[in-house]
Motif scaffolding. Structure first.
Motif, short mmCIF file in Angstrom:
data_model
loop_
_atom_site.label_atom_id
_atom_site.label_comp_id
_atom_site.label_asym_id
_atom_site.label_seq_id
_atom_site.Cartn_x
_atom_site.Cartn_y
_atom_site.Cartn_z
N GLY A 1 0.83 -1.20 0.00
CA GLY A 1 0.00 0.00 0.00
C GLY A 1 0.87 1.25 0.00
O GLY A 1 2.09 1.18 -0.02
N ALA A 2 0.23 2.39 0.02
CA ALA A 2 0.94 3.68 0.04
C ALA A 2 0.07 4.67 0.81
O ALA A 2 -0.48 5.61 0.26
N ASP A 3 -0.06 4.41 2.11
CA ASP A 3 -0.96 5.22 2.93
C ASP A 3 -0.26 6.46 3.48
O ASP A 3 0.84 6.40 3.99
N GLY A 4 -0.95 7.55 3.36
CA GLY A 4 -0.49 8.84 3.87
C GLY A 4 -1.60 9.86 3.66
O GLY A 4 -2.65 9.54 3.09
N LYS A 5 -1.37 11.07 4.08
CA LYS A 5 -2.33 12.15 3.86
C LYS A 5 -1.97 12.83 2.54
O LYS A 5 -1.16 13.75 2.51
N TRP A 6 -2.54 12.36 1.46
CA TRP A 6 -2.22 12.86 0.12
C TRP A 6 -2.85 14.23 -0.09
O TRP A 6 -4.04 14.42 0.16
N GLN A 7 -2.02 15.18 -0.53
CA GLN A 7 -2.46 16.57 -0.72
C GLN A 7 -1.86 17.14 -2.01
O GLN A 7 -0.80 16.68 -2.46
N ARG B 1 -2.17 10.45 -10.95
CA ARG B 1 -3.18 9.74 -11.76
C ARG B 1 -2.80 10.00 -13.20
O ARG B 1 -2.62 11.15 -13.62
N PHE B 2 -2.62 8.92 -13.95
CA PHE B 2 -2.24 9.01 -15.36
C PHE B 2 -3.35 8.45 -16.23
O PHE B 2 -4.17 7.65 -15.79
N LEU B 3 -3.34 8.88 -17.47
CA LEU B 3 -4.08 8.21 -18.52
C LEU B 3 -3.03 7.61 -19.45
O LEU B 3 -2.09 8.30 -19.87
N LEU B 4 -3.17 6.33 -19.73
CA LEU B 4 -2.30 5.65 -20.68
C LEU B 4 -3.20 5.12 -21.78
O LEU B 4 -4.02 4.24 -21.54
N ALA B 5 -3.06 5.72 -22.96
CA ALA B 5 -3.96 5.38 -24.07
C ALA B 5 -5.41 5.53 -23.62
O ALA B 5 -6.23 4.64 -23.83
N SER B 6 -5.71 6.60 -22.92
CA SER B 6 -7.04 6.95 -22.40
C SER B 6 -7.52 6.05 -21.25
O SER B 6 -8.66 6.14 -20.83
N ALA B 7 -6.66 5.15 -20.76
CA ALA B 7 -7.02 4.27 -19.66
C ALA B 7 -6.38 4.80 -18.36
O ALA B 7 -5.19 5.06 -18.32
N GLY C 1 -13.41 -1.58 -10.05
CA GLY C 1 -12.41 -2.64 -10.06
C GLY C 1 -12.91 -3.86 -10.79
O GLY C 1 -13.93 -3.78 -11.48
N PRO C 2 -12.22 -4.97 -10.66
CA PRO C 2 -11.08 -5.22 -9.79
C PRO C 2 -9.83 -4.47 -10.25
O PRO C 2 -9.80 -3.92 -11.36
N GLU D 1 -7.30 5.49 -2.62
CA GLU D 1 -6.96 5.15 -4.00
C GLU D 1 -8.22 5.01 -4.85
O GLU D 1 -8.25 5.47 -5.99
N LEU D 2 -9.26 4.40 -4.27
CA LEU D 2 -10.55 4.29 -4.98
C LEU D 2 -11.06 5.67 -5.37
O LEU D 2 -11.51 5.90 -6.49
N LYS D 3 -10.99 6.59 -4.41
CA LYS D 3 -11.49 7.95 -4.64
C LYS D 3 -10.69 8.66 -5.74
O LYS D 3 -11.26 9.31 -6.61
N THR D 4 -9.38 8.51 -5.71
CA THR D 4 -8.53 9.19 -6.69
C THR D 4 -8.68 8.58 -8.09
O THR D 4 -8.73 9.30 -9.08
#
Length: 187
Positions: free
Chosen positions: A10-16, A157-163, A73-74, A65-68
């Motif tokens: 995981g990568a838990d922290g207060k992301w800002q 958050r990236f888009l790779l070939a619109s994905a 899923g999955p 991560e879900l929110k961002t």
């Protein structure tokens, strides 16, 4: 290379957003906000760049991560260590919705020990957002750290070939990003 973890860290922290983070460590901030490929930048600072795959497969992801990602899923999760001259400098976590593993972006699930950055910084990739965080001390990432100290990371958050996909990069203590820096503080 076979992954050597049963569960992702995981990568838990207060992301800002970067402008919401107060930080006196200018070199670290420069690394965190660097707009280009982190892989390419790391390669400039070592003789031998390598990747150690820690985990790769479908897994649950954190609510932040879900929110961002804002995609159903999955989720395919890939966690690696980016190493310079054999020393782990960055823990990287990629979260990719299954729907993003189709079409032109499908190659992200077949990277093995190749860097994701080589795909993201092509004409197919586009960074949409950038966030920074000090990583929670309880995070399993700390199992990869010899000398526990506050760790900082960036998430895009990236888009790779619109994905869509989410990439978190956590700078480990041996990384050049921390050299000569002290007094790192968050607001």
């Amino acid at each position: 290379m076979k992954p050597n973890q049963q569960q992702p860290c995981g990568a838990d922290g207060k992301w800002q957003l970067p402008q919401q983070v107060s930080m006196t460590a200018l070199q670290l901030r420069d690394w965190l906000e660097y707009p280009g490929s982190l892989t390419a930048r790391l390669r400039q600072h070592c003789q031998q760049f390598s990747i150690q795959v820690l985990f790769e497969g479908y897994a649950e992801i954190a609510n932040h991560e879900l929110k961002t990602l804002a995609c159903a899923g999955p989720y395919w999760v890939r966690e690696v260590l980016l190493c310079c001259d054999g020393e782990p400098w960055v823990f990287a976590r990629s979260v990719i919705p299954k729907s993003s593993l189709e079409g032109d972006a499908a190659e992200v699930s077949r990277l093995a020990n190749k860097p994701l950055g080589e795909l993201l910084f092509t004409d197919k990739g586009q960074r949409q957002t950038l966030e920074l965080a000090q990583i929670d001390q309880s995070s399993a990432i700390y199992q990869h750290v010899k000398d526990p100290q506050p760790l900082w990371g960036r998430r895009s958050r990236f888009l790779l070939a619109s994905a869509p996909l989410l990439v978190s990069e956590i700078f480990l203590p041996s990384c050049i990003a921390y050299q000569g820096e002290s007094g790192v503080a968050a607001s």
